[in-house]
Enzyme design. Structure first.
Site, PDB file in Angstrom:
ATOM      1  CE  LYS A 253     -20.909  16.946  81.176  1.00  0.00           C
ATOM      2  NZ  LYS A 253     -20.803  18.162  81.874  1.00  0.00           N
ATOM      3  CG  ASP A 258     -21.989  21.677  77.733  1.00  0.00           C
ATOM      4  OD1 ASP A 258     -23.042  22.011  77.167  1.00  0.00           O
ATOM      5  OD2 ASP A 258     -21.611  22.018  78.864  1.00  0.00           O
ATOM      6  CE  LYS A 265     -21.045  25.331  78.585  1.00  0.00           C
ATOM      7  NZ  LYS A 265     -21.005  25.690  79.957  1.00  0.00           N
ATOM      8  CG  ASP A 276     -18.686  19.099  79.307  1.00  0.00           C
ATOM      9  OD1 ASP A 276     -18.249  18.858  80.295  1.00  0.00           O
ATOM     10  OD2 ASP A 276     -20.140  19.415  79.062  1.00  0.00           O
ATOM     11  CG  ASP A 335     -24.264  25.291  79.842  1.00  0.00           C
ATOM     12  OD1 ASP A 335     -23.968  24.269  79.660  1.00  0.00           O
ATOM     13  OD2 ASP A 335     -23.852  26.449  80.383  1.00  0.00           O
ATOM     14  CD  GLU A 337     -23.978  19.485  79.547  1.00  0.00           C
ATOM     15  OE1 GLU A 337     -24.287  20.508  79.918  1.00  0.00           O
ATOM     16  OE2 GLU A 337     -22.680  19.139  79.508  1.00  0.00           O
ATOM     17  NE  ARG A 339     -26.766  19.682  86.890  1.00  0.00           N
ATOM     18  CZ  ARG A 339     -26.422  20.657  87.585  1.00  0.00           C
ATOM     19  NH1 ARG A 339     -27.629  21.294  88.600  1.00  0.00           N
ATOM     20  NH2 ARG A 339     -25.338  21.406  87.685  1.00  0.00           N
TER      21      ARG A 339
END
Ligand code: BES
Ligand code: MN
Ligand code: ZN
Length: 495
Positions: A253, A258, A265, A276, A335, A337, A339
């Site tokens: 990933k 993020d 967030k 991230d 959020d 994101e 996956r």
């Protein structure tokens, strides 16, 4: 940092020139008479009860007679397990960590296992690591050279050089993970991957937005839409095996920041979302090490990379997108994101007819709640793969723990408006995320490592850990059957 392996024992190490000497003493150690000043020192300290051989206990001595090094640290290692070596090395390195310690000797006075030597190398590197890239007056790592002494260096050579290669990989992963998001954009990550391709056996291809669109990666593109930074899809290849051999595919990933997107967030600790892309960084690190270790296997690295930002063009909660697999996805929470970018990479992985696919992702806060910072979450579609990863984790002390994939956990992903929703309820959040990914990974044996709790530390020691580079390397090297043959320590030499 420069590592060297040397045959040294309790007698010969006394003459070894260094700024500091760390002597690793296990509980069963008997120095024996007439073996020189260091043996004498250990003898006296043990007799007086001033040397405790419990792991992490230290006795520091300054300018002892007959020993070349001005600073000597006797460090207890208990029974000498990998975990105990780590404890001892961390404590001892902290004790001698001054600007004047440039050359360090760390010596096992009893025969050491391969796991012990590896643990010593990895924890020495970890304890002395310093991030400098975005400091104007970098105070780099003081330690320049470490000599690791074992009574018989010969049989340890392979395992030692693999450990040093692993350190190179871990430090590359830490470097990219630690860089702030404006110094580690998707474009910069792709550039780093291209630079890796200068190493022997490694090739790299970077797909640009147009090519990603042509592949139909509608889910990945939906996440990238909210940012001015263009996405990148990185494809790394390491070919150490024969052409016909099915590769292992690693998918990392690579969200370089993020914010959560429109499902934004909260402000506190949001800076940590620069981490991230730790999954992506671990893939880069593994390739760095593969170039050194040169195992006879084939490995593919896939990194979907973009930012997750709120914007006038950003994807909105409720939007439905079509993934590369053809499955439609209702994005209920922008959020979730990770996956969404991973699912398209998992579909792309099919073209390699892989032996196994392992994705690595800072995927869920729920995994941090479940397992904390000790073990990464591990999910696997086959028991063989689960056992291999679990074993690799134990052996490298880069631990993971298997979590379940029962189909009942997927119930909450059902929606009236698409084939699948990208979130379920709060309960079992790490597992429902894995269940989402599993829908895209049905063509090959698949595993998912959720490293949200293990990839970096918060607070005063904020920084990347380089995990799970060591676990992945151990898994890959075991696949190649090229682990140095395990030599059981001789009974007599164990004392
Ligand atoms: N990158 C985060 C996961 C994360 C959060 C890792 C905190 C480490 C610390 C991921 O993209 C995310 O935001 N996940 C959400 C999923 C939720 C919306 C279903 C989460 O875990 O809160
Ligand atoms: Mn998120
Ligand atoms: Zn994320």
């Amino acid at each position: 940092m420069n590592f060297e392996l040397k045959s040294l024992n309790v007698s010969s190490v006394a003459g070894e020139k260094s700024d500091a000497l760390v002597v690793l003493v296990n509980t069963a150690f008997k120095p024996g008479a007439g073996r020189g000043p260091l043996a004498e020192l250990i003898n006296q300290a043990l007799k007086a009860g001033d040397l405790d051989t419990k792991a992490g206990k230290l006795l520091q001595v300054y300018r002892p007679a007959g020993i070349s090094s001005p600073r000597v640290v006797l460090a207890g290692i208990g029974e000498g397990t990998a975990r105990q070596i780590r404890q001892a090395v961390m404590a001892a390195t902290a004790a001698v960590k001054t600007v004047s310690t440039k050359r360090l000797v760390v010596c096992f006075v009893s025969s050491a296992t391969e796991e012990a030597v590896r643990a010593a190398v990895l924890s020495l590197a970890d304890a002395s690591y310093v991030y400098t890239t975005t400091k104007s007056r970098p105070e780099g790592r003081a330690l320049q050279k470490v000599v690791v002494g074992v009574p018989d260096a010969g049989p340890m050579k392979t395992c030692f050089s693999q450990a040093v290669a692993c350190v190179q990989g871990i430090e590359l992963a830490k470097e990219w993970a630690n860089r702030p998001a404006n110094h580690a954009t998707p474009t910069m990550l792709a550039q780093a991957a291209k630079e890796l391709a200068r190493l022997p056996g490694i090739a790299c291809e970077v797909l640009l937005p147009k090519q990603v669109e042509k592949l139909g990666m509608g889910s990945f593109m939906a996440v990238a839409k909210g940012s001015e930074e263009p996405l990148r899809f990185i494809v790394l290849r390491y070919n150490g095996g024969t052409k016909s051999e099915a590769p292992t595919v690693l998918v990392g990933k690579g969200i370089t920041f993020d914010t959560g997107g429109i499902s934004i967030k909260p402000a506190p600790e949001m800076d940590e979302m620069k981490f991230d892309m730790c999954g992506a960084a671990s893939v880069l690190g593994v390739f760095r090490a593969l170039a050194d270790i040169k195992p006879k296997i084939n490995v593919v690295g896939l990194i979907p990379s973009c930012e997750n930002m709120p914007d006038g063009r950003a994807v909105k909660p409720g939007d439905v997108v079509t993934s590369m697999s053809g499955q439609t996805i209702e994005i209920l929470n922008t959020d979730a994101e990770g996956r969404l970018i991973l699912c398209d990479a998992l579909t792309y992985a099919e073209r390699f007819k892989p032996h196994a696919v392992i994705d690595i992702a800072t995927l869920t806060g729920a995994c941090v709640i479940a397992l904390g910072a000790v073990r990464s979450g591990m999910f696997a579609s086959t028991d063989t793969l689960a056992q291999a990863l679990q074993a690799a984790g134990e052996k490298s002390q880069d631990l993971c723990w298997r979590l379940p994939l029962d189909d009942d956990y997927a119930e909450g992903l059902k929606t009236n408006f698409a084939d699948v929703a990208n979130v379920a309820g709060r309960a079992g959040g790490a597992i429902t995320a894995a269940k989402f990914l599993q829908r895209f990974a049905d063509k090959y044996p698949w595993a998912h490592l959720d490293i949200a709790g293990t990839a970096w530390k918060s607070g005063a020691s904020k920084g990347a850990t380089g995990r799970p580079v060591a676990l992945l390397l151990e898994y890959l090297v075991a696949q190649s059957g090229q682990t140095a043959p395990l030599k059981p320590a001789k009974k007599a030499a164990r004392a």
